[in-house]
Design an enzyme around this catalytic site. Structure first.
Site, PDB file in Angstrom:
ATOM      1  N   LEU A 173      40.494  86.881 -39.499  1.00 38.54           N
ATOM      2  CA  LEU A 173      40.442  87.154 -40.949  1.00 38.54           C
ATOM      3  C   LEU A 173      41.869  87.214 -41.503  1.00 38.54           C
ATOM      4  O   LEU A 173      42.312  88.230 -42.026  1.00 38.54           O
ATOM      5  CB  LEU A 173      39.675  88.461 -41.219  1.00 38.54           C
ATOM      6  CG  LEU A 173      39.221  88.669 -42.662  1.00 38.54           C
ATOM      7  CD1 LEU A 173      38.192  87.624 -43.080  1.00 38.54           C
ATOM      8  CD2 LEU A 173      38.632  90.080 -42.853  1.00 38.54           C
ATOM      9  N   GLY A 174      42.568  86.091 -41.349  1.00 39.13           N
ATOM     10  CA  GLY A 174      43.903  85.955 -41.950  1.00 39.13           C
ATOM     11  C   GLY A 174      43.746  85.410 -43.354  1.00 39.13           C
ATOM     12  O   GLY A 174      42.688  85.530 -43.973  1.00 39.13           O
ATOM     13  N   ARG A 175      44.804  84.727 -43.820  1.00 45.44           N
ATOM     14  CA  ARG A 175      44.773  84.235 -45.205  1.00 45.44           C
ATOM     15  C   ARG A 175      43.699  83.183 -45.391  1.00 45.44           C
ATOM     16  O   ARG A 175      42.986  83.184 -46.395  1.00 45.44           O
ATOM     17  CB  ARG A 175      46.152  83.688 -45.588  1.00 45.44           C
ATOM     18  CG  ARG A 175      47.171  84.815 -45.715  1.00 45.44           C
ATOM     19  CD  ARG A 175      48.553  84.281 -45.915  1.00 45.44           C
ATOM     20  NE  ARG A 175      49.149  83.863 -44.656  1.00 45.44           N
ATOM     21  CZ  ARG A 175      50.420  84.033 -44.329  1.00 45.44           C
ATOM     22  NH1 ARG A 175      51.234  84.627 -45.178  1.00 45.44           N
ATOM     23  NH2 ARG A 175      50.900  83.619 -43.189  1.00 45.44           N
ATOM     24  N   ILE A 176      43.545  82.279 -44.416  1.00 45.85           N
ATOM     25  CA  ILE A 176      42.524  81.229 -44.548  1.00 45.85           C
ATOM     26  C   ILE A 176      41.133  81.819 -44.325  1.00 45.85           C
ATOM     27  O   ILE A 176      40.197  81.532 -45.089  1.00 45.85           O
ATOM     28  CB  ILE A 176      42.827  80.058 -43.585  1.00 45.85           C
ATOM     29  CG1 ILE A 176      44.127  79.359 -44.030  1.00 45.85           C
ATOM     30  CG2 ILE A 176      41.662  79.071 -43.538  1.00 45.85           C
ATOM     31  CD1 ILE A 176      44.647  78.298 -43.085  1.00 45.85           C
ATOM     32  N   ILE A 251      37.703  75.108 -38.074  1.00 48.95           N
ATOM     33  CA  ILE A 251      38.743  74.445 -38.873  1.00 48.95           C
ATOM     34  C   ILE A 251      40.130  74.915 -38.409  1.00 48.95           C
ATOM     35  O   ILE A 251      41.129  74.670 -39.089  1.00 48.95           O
ATOM     36  CB  ILE A 251      38.600  74.719 -40.390  1.00 48.95           C
ATOM     37  CG1 ILE A 251      38.412  76.194 -40.687  1.00 48.95           C
ATOM     38  CG2 ILE A 251      37.461  73.904 -40.977  1.00 48.95           C
ATOM     39  CD1 ILE A 251      39.606  77.049 -40.679  1.00 48.95           C
ATOM     40  N   ARG A 253      41.903  75.499 -34.551  1.00 50.14           N
ATOM     41  CA  ARG A 253      42.465  74.669 -33.490  1.00 50.14           C
ATOM     42  C   ARG A 253      41.385  74.438 -32.452  1.00 50.14           C
ATOM     43  O   ARG A 253      40.632  75.357 -32.125  1.00 50.14           O
ATOM     44  CB  ARG A 253      43.666  75.362 -32.821  1.00 50.14           C
ATOM     45  CG  ARG A 253      44.946  75.322 -33.638  1.00 50.14           C
ATOM     46  CD  ARG A 253      45.511  73.908 -33.733  1.00 50.14           C
ATOM     47  NE  ARG A 253      46.763  73.847 -34.461  1.00 50.14           N
ATOM     48  CZ  ARG A 253      46.862  73.563 -35.768  1.00 50.14           C
ATOM     49  NH1 ARG A 253      45.792  73.309 -36.477  1.00 50.14           N
ATOM     50  NH2 ARG A 253      48.049  73.517 -36.357  1.00 50.14           N
ATOM     51  N   GLU A 282      43.419  66.112 -29.717  1.00 50.23           N
ATOM     52  CA  GLU A 282      43.426  65.197 -30.875  1.00 50.23           C
ATOM     53  C   GLU A 282      44.386  64.025 -30.648  1.00 50.23           C
ATOM     54  O   GLU A 282      45.444  64.229 -30.043  1.00 50.23           O
ATOM     55  CB  GLU A 282      43.823  65.979 -32.127  1.00 50.23           C
ATOM     56  CG  GLU A 282      42.756  67.005 -32.474  1.00 50.23           C
ATOM     57  CD  GLU A 282      43.131  67.872 -33.658  1.00 50.23           C
ATOM     58  OE1 GLU A 282      44.081  67.536 -34.389  1.00 50.23           O
ATOM     59  OE2 GLU A 282      42.465  68.884 -33.846  1.00 50.23           O
ATOM     60  N   HIS A 300      40.465  66.070 -38.501  1.00 50.56           N
ATOM     61  CA  HIS A 300      41.516  67.059 -38.819  1.00 50.56           C
ATOM     62  C   HIS A 300      42.106  66.811 -40.214  1.00 50.56           C
ATOM     63  O   HIS A 300      43.277  66.431 -40.348  1.00 50.56           O
ATOM     64  CB  HIS A 300      42.628  67.055 -37.762  1.00 50.56           C
ATOM     65  CG  HIS A 300      43.469  68.301 -37.808  1.00 50.56           C
ATOM     66  ND1 HIS A 300      44.105  68.825 -36.716  1.00 50.56           N
ATOM     67  CD2 HIS A 300      43.780  69.130 -38.836  1.00 50.56           C
ATOM     68  CE1 HIS A 300      44.777  69.910 -37.063  1.00 50.56           C
ATOM     69  NE2 HIS A 300      44.602  70.117 -38.360  1.00 50.56           N
TER      70      HIS A 300
HETATM   71  C1  8YV Z   1      48.015  69.874 -40.819  1.00 52.47           C
HETATM   72  C2  8YV Z   1      47.071  72.073 -39.899  1.00 52.47           C
HETATM   73  O1  8YV Z   1      47.228  68.728 -40.837  1.00 52.47           O
HETATM   74  O2  8YV Z   1      48.568  73.376 -41.137  1.00 52.47           O
HETATM   75  C3  8YV Z   1      47.985  73.210 -40.085  1.00 52.47           C
HETATM   76  O3  8YV Z   1      48.127  73.992 -39.130  1.00 52.47           O
HETATM   77  O4  8YV Z   1      46.352  72.013 -38.976  1.00 52.47           O
HETATM   78  C4  8YV Z   1      47.011  70.997 -40.894  1.00 52.47           C
HETATM   79  O5  8YV Z   1      47.060  71.546 -42.153  1.00 52.47           O
HETATM   80  C5  8YV Z   1      48.891  69.761 -39.632  1.00 52.47           C
HETATM   81  O6  8YV Z   1      49.618  70.900 -39.391  1.00 52.47           O
HETATM   82  C6  8YV Z   1      49.861  68.613 -39.836  1.00 52.47           C
HETATM   83  O7  8YV Z   1      50.643  68.466 -38.742  1.00 52.47           O
END
Ligand code: 8YV
Length: 334
Positions: A173-176, A251, A253, A282, A300
């Site tokens: 529960l961070g900013r995102i 969304i 890692r 990836e 991604h």
């Molecule tokens: C980017 C992401 O695509 O910010 C991040 O951590 O996973 C994505 O927003 C990525 O970092 C680009 O390298």
């Protein structure tokens, strides 16, 4: 371009950064085009070769001249590269996640690292909601159904799962994570979460482990940071706890979820479906995941809008300019 390019900031630059060799800034891996063109035109940045032999020769010749590395969440300054840059003073990374960079070595050597927080919260949270709706209501699968002529042929698309009013677990529960939770409130969802530390001010229901969270929710959304501390936080046991009606959205890692366990659970139907923007390796997406109808696979693209990528690029350049001016970063990771 020569070291004079750095003289753009000469009035305020630290004496140490005005002097020395021709090149100070290194671009690591492909970066956003706006960042790439500024690195070239404004900073005369060198580009780290991708060919292994060329890279070794380059680092042997020029590694000790590099003071700032500009990289991304995908192509970071890893252990070996950082060791080959003995004069490194700062790492400026594009993206909020920095798990591709050896931050432990950077901390040991006193090298500050910046990322691009906040500016991408909304777009990444929007992507999580897109996956949430698609996974439960099977938007992409319905689209494939129409395109394949199956509706025209008289078939009906199977019923899907209600997305409103569910109990949703947020892992991280961070900013995102908070931006995702806020959006889900609009769908009448009850929010539960697991986080390194409890966030009582959120008013959401805290669980002390991922397993306890998975047992209580209909949908588990992964929004935790990557890196060694979060590898495999969602494994076979957590997926089993989510259950045959449960859905997973990731969304964050790929490494946070045990991908083999996820494929096994989806194939066996021990969870109902998944929406994924990220993967362990990836851009490789396991064939098994691509073949499953109950999975939505995105490449991604969480932060991938014109507006947010421009904001991220600006923040990378602001960090770089500020470091050259006064030796500090605008958005250091800690
Ligand atoms: C980017 C992401 O695509 O910010 C991040 O951590 O996973 C994505 O927003 C990525 O970092 C680009 O390298």
């Amino acid at each position: 371009m020569t070291s004079d390019s750095l003289a753009l900031d000469a009035s305020t630059a630290t004496p140490e950064l005005q002097t020395g060799t021709a090149h100070h800034v290194l671009r690591v891996g492909p970066v956003n085009p706006q960042v790439a063109s500024s690195l070239d035109a404004e900073f005369g940045a060198l580009v780290l070769p991708t060919d292994p032999a060329e890279r070794t020769a380059f680092l042997a010749e020029q590694g000790d001249q590099i003071r700032i590395a500009v990289c991304s969440g995908r192509f970071g300054v890893d252990t070996e590269l950082m060791r080959a840059l003995p004069s490194l003073e700062a790492i400026v990374s594009f993206g909020v996640g920095y798990d591709a960079t050896d931050v432990a070595q950077a901390a040991e050597r006193g090298i500050p690292v910046s990322n691009t927080p906040d500016v991408l919260n909304d777009c990444v949270a929007d992507t999580a909601l897109a996956l949430y709706l698609d996974t439960l209501r099977q938007v992409s699968a319905s689209d494939r159904f129409v395109r394949a002529g199956r509706w025209d042929a008289g078939q009906n698309f199977p019923l899907t799962t209600r997305a409103s009013g569910r109990t949703v677990g947020i892992l991280g529960l961070g900013r995102i994570g908070a931006a995702i939770a806020h959006r889900l409130e609009g769908f009448g969802c009850r929010i539960h979460y697991h986080n390194r530390s409890e966030r009582t001010e959120s008013g959401y229901t805290y669980h002390p482990s991922v397993l306890a969270l998975a047992e209580e929710v209909d949908v588990l959304i992964v929004a935790a940071s990557g890196g060694p501390d979060s590898v495999g936080l969602v494994g076979a046991a957590e997926l089993a706890a989510l259950g045959p009606q449960g859905h997973l959205v990731n969304i964050a890692r790929g490494t946070v979820v045990d991908e083999d366990a996820l494929v096994a659970a989806l194939s066996a139907g021990t969870i109902a479906g998944a929406g994924l923007d990220v993967y362990e390796n990836e851009p490789h997406v396991p064939e098994a995941l691509r073949e499953l109808e109950n999975v939505v696979v995105l490449p991604h693209v969480g932060s991938g809008t014109h507006e947010t990528r421009a904001d991220m690029a600006e923040l990378v350049l602001a960090n770089l300019r500020q470091f050259l001016r006064d030796g500090t970063l605008r958005t250091p990771i800690s």
